[in-house]
Design an enzyme around this catalytic site. Structure first.
Site, PDB file in Angstrom:
ATOM      1  N   GLU A 275       0.864  -1.138  -0.019  1.00 35.54           N
ATOM      2  CA  GLU A 275      -0.092   0.225   0.023  1.00 35.54           C
ATOM      3  C   GLU A 275       0.825   1.370  -0.049  1.00 35.54           C
ATOM      4  OE1 GLU A 275      -2.603  -0.990   3.184  1.00 35.54           O
ATOM      5  OE2 GLU A 275      -3.243  -2.674   2.392  1.00 35.54           O
TER       6      GLU A 275
ATOM      7  N   GLU B 210      -7.649   5.015   4.793  1.00 33.24           N
ATOM      8  CA  GLU B 210      -7.301   4.287   3.717  1.00 33.24           C
ATOM      9  C   GLU B 210      -7.451   5.282   2.255  1.00 33.24           C
ATOM     10  OE1 GLU B 210      -7.014   1.157   3.185  1.00 33.24           O
ATOM     11  OE2 GLU B 210      -7.751   0.312   5.230  1.00 33.24           O
TER      12      GLU B 210
HETATM   13 ZN   LIG Z   1      -3.839  -2.067   4.686  1.00 35.11          ZN
END
Ligand SMILES: [Zn+2]
Length: 749
Positions: A378, A606
Site C-alpha cells: 500500500e 485508506e
Molecule cells: Zn492496509
C-alpha cells in the site's frame, strides 16, 4: 486495506522474459521532474515518443482483410455466423487445455509478454512505457466502459477494472470482474479513451470471487476511431492478428505490450479462450499515452498536476533514504532522522522528526506521528509522507505561517515505511503488476496490522467482571505475558514500533493504508468473540469520529460528490468514516493497541482505491491529501492540555492520571508532568491524581476556538507520602506532621 487477508491468493513467478521487459518498462517509466533532482526524466513523461507516428486522421482501419475478424466491422448483424466460427475454436481449445483447478499454474502458451516475434532489433523499447489509462484509479469513468454482454449488473463492464474486489457476499451489485454471458460467442470489453490515444499495452487479471474461478487465457485486441470500424493488433512477423496469452490464475496481473502501439480512440479486448468450465471474465488496465491535439478537437484530459515542486516518484529503500537525507540537509534546524529498529531483512525503519527543537521533548509540546506502509504494497502513504516532509521543510524555509506554527508547536514524527521488506517486493513488481496482495506481509509472512498484542480481550473481560477502573485500569494495559516470551510470533517491525510508542509520549497518530477510500477508527476488533463485524466504539467515540471526519472532510477525493465506490462498499453514504470493527474485525491492530497501551489516539486512513498508484497519479494524490494531512495534525489542539505539578516544589509529576467524568478511558502525564487530553467541545469535570498526592478535580470547558484549553493542576502530597519521603531521606518527622498522622491513625481505628 485490511479485509483481503483471507481472500484466495495466487502468485505466479515471473519468467525471465517478463523480468527483462519489466526492467525496461521500469527504466522508461515516466517520472515527474519538478526540480528536486530527478535525473533523466523529461516533463511528465507523457510526451509523444520520438518516433514519428501517422496523424490520427490517416489511421483509418486498414483495408487488409486479414486484419479484420469476420463480422467485426459491423456490430449489428451476422450473429449466428460468429457463433459457429467461435464454437469451432472452442472445440480446439478443449482438446488443448486440460486445466481443471487453478492451483497448478499451467502456462501452455508462450511467455507472458508478447514481443514482436522475429524482430531483429526492438526499437519500441526505446519508447517510454505508457502510463495506465486509469481503469484501476477510476480516472476512466463507468460510462467509458462497454461490453458485448454481461452476466449481471455486478459483472458489468464497469467492473472490468484491474484489482477491483468483489463484495464478500459476491452480491450482484459488486462483483469482481466483467463477465460476458455464457452464450456470448464473441465477447468483447471496450474502453473509450474519449480522445485519440496511443495504446501501448494491456494488463489483465481474472475474476476476484470468493466462490468461483474464472479467467481469460488468451485474447485479441482491436482499435477504432468511431467504435464502428475496427482493426486488429497484428504480429509484425506473420501479419496475422496477434493472439495475446493472458492469465493462468485469478489474481496475477499479466502484461502484454502491443507489437506496435496504435493511435485510436477506442480499444477492445476480445477474449478468445478462457478457463474450461468457467466464463469469459476479466479485469483490465490499458496502457496509453496521450497524443498531441494541436487543433483542440477533443476535450482535454483532466490535469493531474500539483503546483508544489516536490519529488513525485516512487522511492525504493535507497531512494527514500537519499531523499530523507536531502530534506535533512535542506532543513537541518527543524529535522532529524533516526531509526527505530530493523526489518526482518535488516532494512532500517527510518523516522523523520520535524520540530523546532528536534531530538527533544519540550514541555507542553505534543508529539504526533504518521505511520505508513505497514502493508508494504500500500505504497501511496509512503510517498505522501515523503512529500509531506519535503513540503514542511520547504514551506518552513519560505516562512509559511501555518507550517511554522505546526513545527514550533508540535513535534512531528513521520515513519514512511513500517514494512520496508514488503515494499521492496511490491516495488520490484511495479505499480501496475504487483496485484492486490503481494508485498502486504513482512518477510516472515506476518500481517503487521494483526500482530500487535490484543489488549481488548483482557480489558473487556475485566470490564465484564466489574473490575474496571478500580482494580484494572482503563488505560496503559500491560503486554500479556505470552506476548513477551522469546518465542512469541512478534515481527521485528512490530516490536520496534511498540518500543517507539513506549519511548515517546505520542498524543495523536494516523496510519496510512490503501485500497479503499475511507477513514476507520477504533475499536478495530469486535467485542463479541468471533463476530465478523459489529459496531464497537471506544469510550472516546466522539473524539475518534471527530478526528476521522476531519481527515475525510478535508480529503479532496473523499469529498468528490461524483466519485464511485472503490470496490463493494459505498462509504460516502456515512461521511467516508467507519468504525473499524463495524467494517471487519481486526484483532491485534495498531489502532487498538495504541489506544489501550499508550496515550495515543490513532485512526486508519485508506487513501485511495488503487494501492500502488502509478507515479503520474502522485501529484494529484498529493493535492487530494495535502490539506487533510496538515489539518489532521492540527487536531492535537482539540481538547485540554496542561501540566500537573507538585504544589510545594512546582515540579512536574510524571505518570499522573487524568480522568474525565463520563469517559472510561484515562490518559497520563509525560515525564515533566505535561499532558494532552483530546476532547470535543463541551464542559468536562477533570480529575488529576497521582500516587502520594491528593487528587484534584476541576471543570474545564472545551470550545470551538483553537485550543488546546489550558487545564493545569497543582497536587498536594498526602501526609503518608511526606512521611515516606522524610524517612527515606533520613530526616526527623516534624511535630505537626506526626500529629496529623496520629489523628489519621485514630480515625481508622
Ligand atoms: Zn492496509
Amino acid at each position: 486495506m485490511v479485509c483481503d487477508a483471507n481472500r484466495p491468493r495466487a502468485s505466479a513467478p515471473l519468467d525471465s522474459a517478463m523480468w527483462g521487459l519489466l526492467l525496461a518498462l521500469a527504466t522508461f517509466a515516466p517520472a515527474v521532474d519538478l526540480g528536486l533532482g530527478t535525473p533523466g526524466a523529461s516533463g511528465l513523461g507523457l510526451a509523444p515518443p520520438a518516433t514519428t507516428k501517422a496523424p490520427v486522421s490517416t489511421l483509418a482501419p486498414s483495408s487488409n482483410p486479414a486484419q479484420q475478424p469476420s463480422g467485426k466491422n459491423n456490430g449489428t448483424s451476422e450473429q449466428h455466423v460468429r457463433i459457429r466460427f467461435v464454437k469451432k475454436k472452442k472445440v480446439i481449445i478443449k482438446k488443448r487445455k486440460k486445466l481443471t483447478r487453478p492451483r497448478p499454474l499451467v502456462t501452455t502458451g508462450p511467455p507472458v509478454i508478447t514481443t514482436p516475434a522475429g524482430a531483429l532489433h526492438l526499437p519500441e523499447e526505446k519508447e517510454p512505457g505508457c502510463p495506465p489509462l486509469g481503469l484501476e484509479s477510476l480516472r476512466v469513468s463507468d460510462s467509458q466502459l462497454e461490453a458485448s454482454s454481461s452476466q449481471s449488473f455486478g459483472l458489468g463492464p464497469h467492473r472490468g477494472r484491474l484489482n477491483i474486489q468483489s463484495g464478500l457476499e459476491d452480491g450482484d451489485l459488486y462483483d469482481g470482474a466483467w463477465c460476458a454471458e455464457p452464450q456470448d460467442a464473441e465477447p468483447w470489453l471496450q474502453v473509450d479513451a474519449r480522445r485519440p490515444t496511443r495504446f501501448s499495452g494491456i494488463i489483465t487479471q481474472g475474476r476476484n470471487s470468493v466462490w468461483r474461478y474464472d479467467w481469460v487465457t488468451s485474447y485479441k485486441v482491436q482499435f477504432s476511431n468511431d467504435s464502428r470500424t475496427w482493426w486488429g493488433s497484428r504480429n509484425r512477423s506473420s501479419g496475422m492478428d496477434a493472439v495475446f496469452p493472458a492469465n493462468s490464475d485469478p489474481e496475477t496481473p499479466v502484461l502484454n505490450l502491443l507489437p506496435e502501439p496504435q493511435v485510436a480512440r477506442f480499444i477492445r479486448l476480445l477474449p478468445q479462450t478462457w478457463l474450461q468450465g468457467g466464463d469469459s471474465c476479466l479485469r483490465a488496465e490499458i496502457l496509453a499515452c496521450p497524443v498531441s491535439d494541436p487543433n483542440d478537437l477533443f476535450p482535454k484530459a483532466p490535469a493531474l498536476g500539483s503546483s508544489d515542486p516536490l519529488d513525485f516518484r516512487h522511492h525504493n529503500y535507497k531512494a527514500m533514504r537519499k531523499l530523507m537525507k536531502q530534506v535533512n540537509e535542506q532543513c537541518p534546524n527543524v529535522t532529524r532522522i533516526y531509526s527505530i529498529g530493523k526489518s526482518h531483512q535488516g532494512l532500517k525503519l527510518y523516522v523523520m522528526e520535524m520540530s523546532d527543537h528536534p531530538g527533544q521533548h519540550e514541555l507542553g509540546e505534543p508529539e504526533v506521528r504518521y505511520v505508513a506502509g505497514m502493508h508494504g504494497n500500500e505504497a501511496l502513504g509512503r510517498e505522501l509522507l515523503l512529500l509531506l516532509m519535503q513540503y514542511l521543510c520547504r514551506e518552513f524555509l519560505r516562512g509559511d505561517p501555518r507550517v511554522t506554527r505546526l513545527l514550533t508547536e508540535t513535534r512531528i514524527h513521520l515513519l514512511p515505511s513500517m514494512n520496508p521488506d514488503g515494499y521492496e517486493t511490491a516495488f520490484r513488481r511495479g505499480s501496475e503488476l504487483v496485484g492486490w496482495a503481494e508485498g502486504r506481509w513482512n518477510q516472515q509472512g506476518i500481517d503487521l496490522n494483526h500482530n500487535f498484542a490484543d489488549l481488548n480481550t483482557p480489558l473487556w473481560e475485566a470490564e465484564d467482571d466489574g473490575l474496571v477502573p478500580d482494580t484494572v485500569p482503563n488505560h496503559h494495559l500491560p503486554l500479556p505475558t505470552y506476548y513477551t516470551l522469546p518465542n512469541a510470533t512478534v515481527a521485528p517491525e512490530t516490536r520496534a514500533v511498540i518500543e517507539w510508542m513506549e519511548r515517546i509520549p505520542f498524543v495523536l497518530s494516523a496510519n496510512l493504508h490503501g485500497g479503499e477510500l475511507v477513514v476507520s477508527y477504533p475499536f478495530d476488533m469486535t467485542r463479541t468473540p468471533w463476530a465478523a463485524r459489529e459496531l464497537t466504539p471506544t469510550p472516546d467515540d466522539a473524539v475518534f469520529r471527530w478526528l476521522s471526519t476531519v481527515y475525510a472532510g478535508t480529503n479532496r477525493a473523499m469529498q468528490d460528490p461524483d466519485r464511485r465506490p472503490c470496490h463493494s462498499q459505498d462509504f460516502s453514504l456515512h461521511g467516508n468514516i467507519i468504525n473499524g470493527a463495524d467494517w471487519h474485525t481486526v484483532p491485534g491492530s495498531m489502532n487498538d493497541f495504541s489506544y489501550l497501551h499508550t496515550n495515543c489516539f490513532e485512526v486508519t486512513v485508506e487513501l485511495s482505491c488503487d494501492k500502488f498508484p502509478h507515479e503520474n497519479e502522485l501529484p494529484q494524490e498529493w493535492e487530494n491529501n495535502k490539506d487533510a494531512l496538515l489539518t489532521y495534525l492540527e487536531q492535537v489542539r482539540v481538547g485540554i492540555a496542561g501540566v500537573v505539578r507538585d504544589k510545594d516544589t512546582e515540579l512536574g509529576i510524571a505518570d499522573a492520571v487524568i480522568s474525565v467524568d463520563g469517559i472510561n478511558h484515562d490518559v497520563t502525564t509525560a515525564w515533566d508532568g505535561d499532558y494532552w487530553r483530546l476532547l470535543t467541545p463541551g464542559d468536562y469535570m477533570v480529575t488529576a491524581s497521582a500516587e502520594g498526592y491528593h487528587s484534584v478535580t476541576r471543570s474545564c470547558r472545551v470550545t470551538f476556538e483553537e485550543g488546546p484549553v489550558p487545564c493545569n493542576f497543582h497536587l498536594t502530597k498526602t501526609p503518608k507520602q511526606r512521611l515516606r519521603e522524610l524517612l527515606a531521606s533520613g530526616a526527623k518527622v516534624p511535630p505537626d506532621l506526626r500529629r496529623r498522622l496520629e489523628r489519621l491513625r485514630g480515625q481508622k481505628n
